[in-house]
Design an enzyme around this catalytic site. Structure first.
Site, PDB file in Angstrom:
ATOM      1  N   THR A  33       0.833  -1.192   0.000  1.00  0.00           N
ATOM      2  CA  THR A  33       0.000   0.000   0.000  1.00  0.00           C
ATOM      3  C   THR A  33       0.873   1.249   0.000  1.00  0.00           C
ATOM      4  O   THR A  33       0.574   2.237  -0.670  1.00  0.00           O
ATOM      5  CB  THR A  33      -0.928  -0.014   1.224  1.00  0.00           C
ATOM      6  OG1 THR A  33      -1.678  -1.226   1.197  1.00  0.00           O
ATOM      7  CG2 THR A  33      -1.873   1.165   1.210  1.00  0.00           C
ATOM      8  N   ARG A 600      -1.986  -8.990  10.894  1.00  0.00           N
ATOM      9  CA  ARG A 600      -2.357  -7.629  11.303  1.00  0.00           C
ATOM     10  C   ARG A 600      -1.553  -7.194  12.518  1.00  0.00           C
ATOM     11  O   ARG A 600      -1.507  -6.027  12.870  1.00  0.00           O
ATOM     12  CB  ARG A 600      -3.849  -7.522  11.660  1.00  0.00           C
ATOM     13  CG  ARG A 600      -4.856  -7.844  10.570  1.00  0.00           C
ATOM     14  CD  ARG A 600      -4.603  -7.127   9.294  1.00  0.00           C
ATOM     15  NE  ARG A 600      -3.807  -7.938   8.378  1.00  0.00           N
ATOM     16  CZ  ARG A 600      -3.119  -7.432   7.368  1.00  0.00           C
ATOM     17  NH1 ARG A 600      -3.120  -6.143   7.131  1.00  0.00           N
ATOM     18  NH2 ARG A 600      -2.423  -8.224   6.575  1.00  0.00           N
TER      19      ARG A 600
END
Ligand SMILES: Nc1ncnc2c1ncn2[C@@H]1O[C@H](COP(=O)(O)OP(=O)(O)OP(=O)(O)O)[C@@H](O)[C@H]1O
Length: 744
Positions: A33, A600
């Site tokens: 990202t 995560r």
DNA sequence: ACGGCCTGACTTTTT
DNA sequence: GTCAGGCCGT
């Protein structure tokens, strides 16, 4: 361009390869990202105007965050980027171009609920019994078809089974109904632009020319329709960059297709491929546990992942007695960790497979007075009272919207019932006009009683009144005045129940949301408000600003990161999930979902599972998830109840216990074991003939369905149910008492 | 026409 | 444990 120094050398290369097709395939936390973000900043710094860049993200939130980041890097012009989800970007294009498609710019966007009710009506019209063909299943198939860009015609050609033939009929009629209502469903927001681009080459060329650079994030979760659309747009300039991780593909139920990654290089010759291998997010322990797990997937692209981060602490696996204790354990761990690591509550996330699990967890947080925020579940804009008000707004924007008209024509109650509406509908159909237009010709509808006519006139009057008032007031004044005149708030107020007060508050909140919208965007229209509302997801509105623990599904956690993560409910049946209705339970996808959850975590990961869980109001005794045995042992520490083996030994020594109880637990244990090892080990049921018990992992024989394996057992006594996977008949949900199962 | 009550189906995951 | 949909009585 000193901001490039924020990147490592491979990342920099990927950013600077500005022209031609580029694919970046890389593992979790490797900066995909970030590369996409900097690539856009780089393009802008090289002089590409923001409005020539189309960047497609998975959520609106991701788009917002990326945009903010780019503004910081290269300035305010980034506000002009075309950045958002596929659905919102193409909705925007459709508003401009829909006249070419027999829609007007005020078209309504139907959510899954609206489209389901449309499908029910269509099925009724086609005389398809809803008992035999479940409307929700029909809707799912139509949606799936659209996500593969299969038209009703093509769908009919490929239909082999009876249900698919029927679905093809419904699909065709459904599209006509939507068109008549000037409405599109979610999937149409992808399908219609493709139709448009294929039909009108000049429009396609306009957009090919406009979007000189196209970027797609989370490419592993795009579907075929999206792939096709991107391909059309990128065809001439081929400045297309996609980033993704096949190991994080978790939306196949929504049509996500891994072929998109596999075909990319073939479809874009000369494509440059980049691989990012350094993880910046997690500790060595977490990376190695994630890696151990994902290796069990056969279908995957090979990837390396390493990190310079510290080794960190082992991953803690906690066994709990039941789901309440699971909640308490999680709360306790959060309290300890936040103290020890000096972390805020917002640094913690609790992840789970199904929204239903949040209930038990929530209780623990409430009891211990720990602030928390739940993401997902029923969206605010899907609540009944909100949808009622929205239906008025939608009808006012688009009077041909039949779903909305039917929703509110008798709300609040005006004495308009099914019979009246049937007359009206028939009249509308005979004259090929919308039901709303039929309201203007009530005198021609002879069957109607005077009373019904009066009620309908009343309804028509208020709608016309507010249509006329619209240009004279601000959007928010107008909406408030409408709600007041309808008396919706006073109805809830007078009811004086806890539920009605909640609804009253929600309607007030909707009105505030409208005020906020119109003060943020003074030229924001009713239509743009409705569109925004239709396309926001729960995660989009989450700012992470108040200091609270975040609870959400594993799906919703995609792309996020937290210092400490807890993943709950690692049990067979829950993760991996299997249900009696869906035939294709894809264990590899479930494993990827778990992988997403694990990755995560930045510093510390907890994993919990329970031996007793309430599901559908029944008690179940789930076994440990197979995934718990796929994490290696080096970086795992187990706490909580004693391991199963010891517990069984202990219970055998415990002769105070009633004998039956003892036998049950021993049998349960064996059933669990055989469920894990069913492939490796022949079954060794021996004396179970006489005292046959339907338990998980047991092989059974059914009079009609033949041989099968018990997957899940729930409830007890006469109400006991079992999910059985049959060799030749797929998975069935049976009531044990009536199923007459024999051991096989 | 409408409200109240009961039953059964259902919940994966979501733009 | 919830919710929608069907049934029935008014
Ligand atoms: N070169 C770098 N130097 C320092 N930190 C970095 C670098 N690249 C990425 N990061 C950090 O690593 C974390 C993960 O990055 P990012 O979210 O871009 O990864 P991702 O590949 O998209 O992850 P995922 O696929 O798991 O969502 C972020 O906190 C990011 O700021």
């Amino acid at each position: 361009m000193k901001f490039l120094n924020d990147l490592n050398s491979v990342q920099q290369e990927a950013v600077k390869a500005a022209n031609g097709p580029v694919m970046i395939i890389a593992g979790a936390g490797s900066g995909k990202t970030r590369v996409l973000t900097y690539r856009i900043a780089y393009l802008m710094a090289c002089g590409v105007p923001a409005h020539q860049i189309l960047a497609l993200t998975f959520t609106n939130k991701a788009a917002r965050e990326m945009k903010n980041r780019i503004v910081k890097l290269v300035g305010d012009d980034a506000g002009n980027l075309w950045m958002g989800t596929f659905h919102s970007m193409f909705a925007r294009i459709l508003r401009k171009e829909c006249l070419h498609l027999k829609f007007t710019p005020a078209f309504t966007i139907y959510d899954a609920d609206d489209s389901l009710s449309t499908i029910k009506k269509v099925m009724e019209k086609l005389n398809l019994p809803t008992q035999q063909f479940n409307p929700a299943a029909v809707r799912a198939r139509i949606s799936f078809a659209k996500n593969q860009y299969l038209s009703p015609g093509k769908y009919a050609e490929t239909a082999h089974e009876l249900i698919d033939e029927k679905v093809a009929l419904v699909y065709a009629e459904y599209q006509k109904t939507l068109e008549r209502s000037n409405a599109m469903d979610f999937d149409d927001l992808l399908v219609k632009p493709i139709e448009l681009f294929e039909k009108k080459k000049d429009i396609l060329e306009k957009y090919q020319h406009r979007f000189k650079f196209i970027l797609v994030d989370e490419f592993q979760d795009t579907n075929r329709a999206q792939y096709h659309m991107v391909r059309l747009l990128a065809q001439s300039l081929k400045n297309i960059a996609v980033v993704g991780d096949d190991a994080q593909s978790i939306y196949s139920f929504r049509g996500a297709d891994i072929r998109n990654i596999l075909d990319f290089q073939k479809d874009y010759p000369g494509c440059q491929l980049f691989r990012l291998e350094q993880n910046y997010r997690s500790t060595k322990s977490i990376i190695s546990v994630a890696d151990e797990l994902i290796r069990f997937n056969k279908e995957q692209l090979k990837k390396k992942l390493w990190t310079d981060n510290p080794a960190g602490e082992p991953v803690t696996v906690v066994q709990c007695a039941d789901d309440r204790e699971e909640g308490n354990q999680i709360v306790r761990a959060i309290q300890q960790e936040s103290h020890r690591r000096k972390l805020d509550l917002k640094d913690f996330a609790v992840l789970y497979r199904t929204n239903a699990q949040s209930r038990a967890l929530e209780e623990a947080f409430r009891k211990n007075a720990i602030p928390y925020e739940i993401i997902g579940g029923t969206r605010f804009y899907e609540r009944k009272e909100i949808k009622d008000v929205l239906a008025y707004l939608r009808l006012l924007a688009n009077p041909t919207d039949e779903v909305s008209l039917l929703r509110v024509v008798n709300y609040p109650a005006r004495g308009i019932g099914d019979v009246t509406l049937e007359h009206l509908r028939r009249f509308a159909a005979e004259h090929s006009i919308s039901m709303f237009d039929a309201l203007k010709r009530l005198n021609e509808v002879i069957e109607l009683t005077d009373r019904a006519k009066n009620s309908l006139v009343q309804f028509k009057t208020i709608i016309e009144k507010y249509q006329a008032l619209r240009p004279q007031m601000t959007f928010s004044e107008w909406a408030r005045s409408l709600v007041d005149e309808l008396g919706i708030l006073s109805i809830y107020k007078e009811e004086r129940t806890a539920e009605s007060m909640g609804r009253w508050e929600n309607v007030q909140e909707l009105l505030s949301a409208i005020s906020e919208f119109s003060s943020d965007k003074p030229d924001g229209t009713l239509e743009s408000f409705l569109e925004e509302v239709a396309l926001v997801s729960d995660i989009d509105t989450w700012e992470g600003e108040h200091n609270a623990v975040t609870l959400m599904t594993l799906h919703a956690s995609k792309g996020l990161e937290f210092p400490v993560v807890m993943i709950a409910g690692l049990e067979e049946g829950l993760l991996p999930f299997y249900s009696g209705t869906s035939e294709s339970s894809d264990v590899e996808e479930e494993r990827r979902l778990f992988y997403v959850g694990i990755t995560r975590a930045e510093q510390k990961l907890y994993i919990t599972h329970t031996s007793l869980r309430y599901r559908f109001g029944d008690v179940t005794y789930p076994g440990e998830s197979r995934f718990l045995h796929e994490l290696g042992s080096e970086h795992i520490e187990r706490v909580g109840m004693k391991p199963q083996r010891q517990r069984e030994a202990a219970s055998l020594l415990d002769f105070e216990k009633p004998a039956a109880e003892e036998k049950r637990s021993a049998q349960r244990k064996r059933a669990e074991e055989s469920a894990y090892q069913q492939d490796a080990m022949p079954d060794y049921e021996s004396e179970s003939q006489e005292q046959f018990e339907v338990k998980r992992g047991v092989k059974v024989q059914h009079e009609i369905f033949g041989r099968g394996l018990v997957m899940v057992v729930s409830g007890k006594g006469d109400a006991q149910k079992a999910v059985v996977q049959f060799e030749n008949y797929g998975t069935k949900n049976l009531i044990v008492k009536y199923a007459r199962l024999r051991p096989a």
